[in-house]
Design a protein around this motif. Structure first.
Motif, PDB file in Angstrom:
ATOM      1  N   ALA A 160      -0.299   4.665  -1.561  1.00  0.00           N
ATOM      2  CA  ALA A 160      -1.691   4.505  -1.985  1.00  0.00           C
ATOM      3  C   ALA A 160      -2.674   5.006  -0.929  1.00  0.00           C
ATOM      4  CB  ALA A 160      -1.961   3.033  -2.300  1.00  0.00           C
ATOM      5  N   GLU A 203      -0.181   8.899   2.971  1.00  0.00           N
ATOM      6  CA  GLU A 203      -0.546   7.700   3.728  1.00  0.00           C
ATOM      7  C   GLU A 203      -1.130   8.047   5.092  1.00  0.00           C
ATOM      8  OE1 GLU A 203       3.045   5.361   3.672  1.00  0.00           O
ATOM      9  OE2 GLU A 203       2.859   4.956   1.544  1.00  0.00           O
ATOM     10  N   ASP A 205      -3.295   2.367   4.778  1.00  0.00           N
ATOM     11  CA  ASP A 205      -3.479   0.925   4.555  1.00  0.00           C
ATOM     12  C   ASP A 205      -4.829   0.478   5.127  1.00  0.00           C
ATOM     13  OD1 ASP A 205      -2.824  -0.704   7.335  1.00  0.00           O
ATOM     14  OD2 ASP A 205      -1.851   1.254   7.227  1.00  0.00           O
ATOM     15  N   GLU A 224      -0.254   4.884   9.912  1.00  0.00           N
ATOM     16  CA  GLU A 224      -0.078   3.441  10.100  1.00  0.00           C
ATOM     17  C   GLU A 224       0.306   3.098  11.534  1.00  0.00           C
ATOM     18  OE1 GLU A 224       2.584   0.443  11.092  1.00  0.00           O
ATOM     19  OE2 GLU A 224       3.470   2.281  10.300  1.00  0.00           O
ATOM     20  N   TYR A 267       0.809  -1.220   0.000  1.00  0.00           N
ATOM     21  CA  TYR A 267       0.000   0.000   0.000  1.00  0.00           C
ATOM     22  C   TYR A 267       0.841   1.270   0.000  1.00  0.00           C
ATOM     23  CZ  TYR A 267      -3.512  -3.432   0.942  1.00  0.00           C
ATOM     24  OH  TYR A 267      -4.324  -4.534   0.844  1.00  0.00           O
ATOM     25  N   LYS A 268       2.126   1.129  -0.261  1.00  0.00           N
ATOM     26  CA  LYS A 268       3.038   2.277  -0.281  1.00  0.00           C
ATOM     27  C   LYS A 268       2.555   3.314  -1.291  1.00  0.00           C
ATOM     28  CE  LYS A 268       7.190   3.643   1.143  1.00  0.00           C
ATOM     29  NZ  LYS A 268       7.149   4.255   2.433  1.00  0.00           N
TER      30      LYS A 268
END
Length: 180
Positions: free
Chosen positions: A36, A70, A39, A86, A33-34
């Motif tokens: 994107a 992110e 996550d 994250e 998911y880098k």
């Protein structure tokens, strides 16, 4: 001499191997998911936090950030109060918890305790994030102490409490004598 420490070395080795494997697996997941956006696991935790905040009468929404960042933002009571990244999903804390529990493997009860602990830590984490967001709405002057000290102490304190319960109630009970 080393034979006296053999059980300790086994537990330490098991912990290290499990911890490294779980961290590598989690990193592989994150790499998917880098760039994107947030996550899916972090998004799931954030959505549950929004649900709790709304239940507590703090009208909340999750506002996505730019995919490359992110992150997503918590919109609470009419303003942006914090962001979800994250690291807020507590998976790294749960990995540490699981590696320790399975290092002291005691059969099927290990899986039951690990699952119960995972659910408990997940709930505590959602309440921790909601509590931090409410603190940021009600008393923003305490944001640094809340974010950096109080709320991390809650999640890590719960991990230590679960470890102590595991060791004292399960792992050290009925330990077979290796000399027999």
């Amino acid at each position: 001499m080393f034979s006296d420490f053999r059980p300790v070395f086994k537990i330490l080795l098991r912990f290290l191997v499990l911890y490294v494997l779980l961290v590598l697996g989690y990193q592989l997941y994150l790499n998917l998911y880098k760039g994107a956006g947030l996550d899916p696991a972090s998004e799931w935790v954030a959505r549950q936090t929004i649900f709790v905040q709304n239940l507590l009468d703090y009208p909340s929404q999750l506002v996505p950030g730019k995919p490359a960042q992110e992150t997503s933002w918590f919109w609470v009571s009419g303003r942006y109060v914090s962001r979800m990244v994250e690291g807020c999903n507590a998976i790294s804390v749960i990995i540490l918890f699981l590696a320790f529990i399975f290092a002291f493997f005691r059969g099927p009860k290990t899986f039951l305790f690990a699952f119960a602990g995972l659910v408990f830590l997940h709930i505590v984490n959602i309440l921790r994030i909601a509590g931090l967001n409410i603190l940021l709405v009600e008393m923003p002057q305490y944001s640094k102490i809340g974010h950096d000290y109080l709320f991390p102490a809650i999640i890590y304190g719960c991990v230590v409490l679960l470890w102590l319960i595991w060791i004292n109630r399960f792992a050290l009970k009925e330990v077979p004598d290796e000399n027999s």
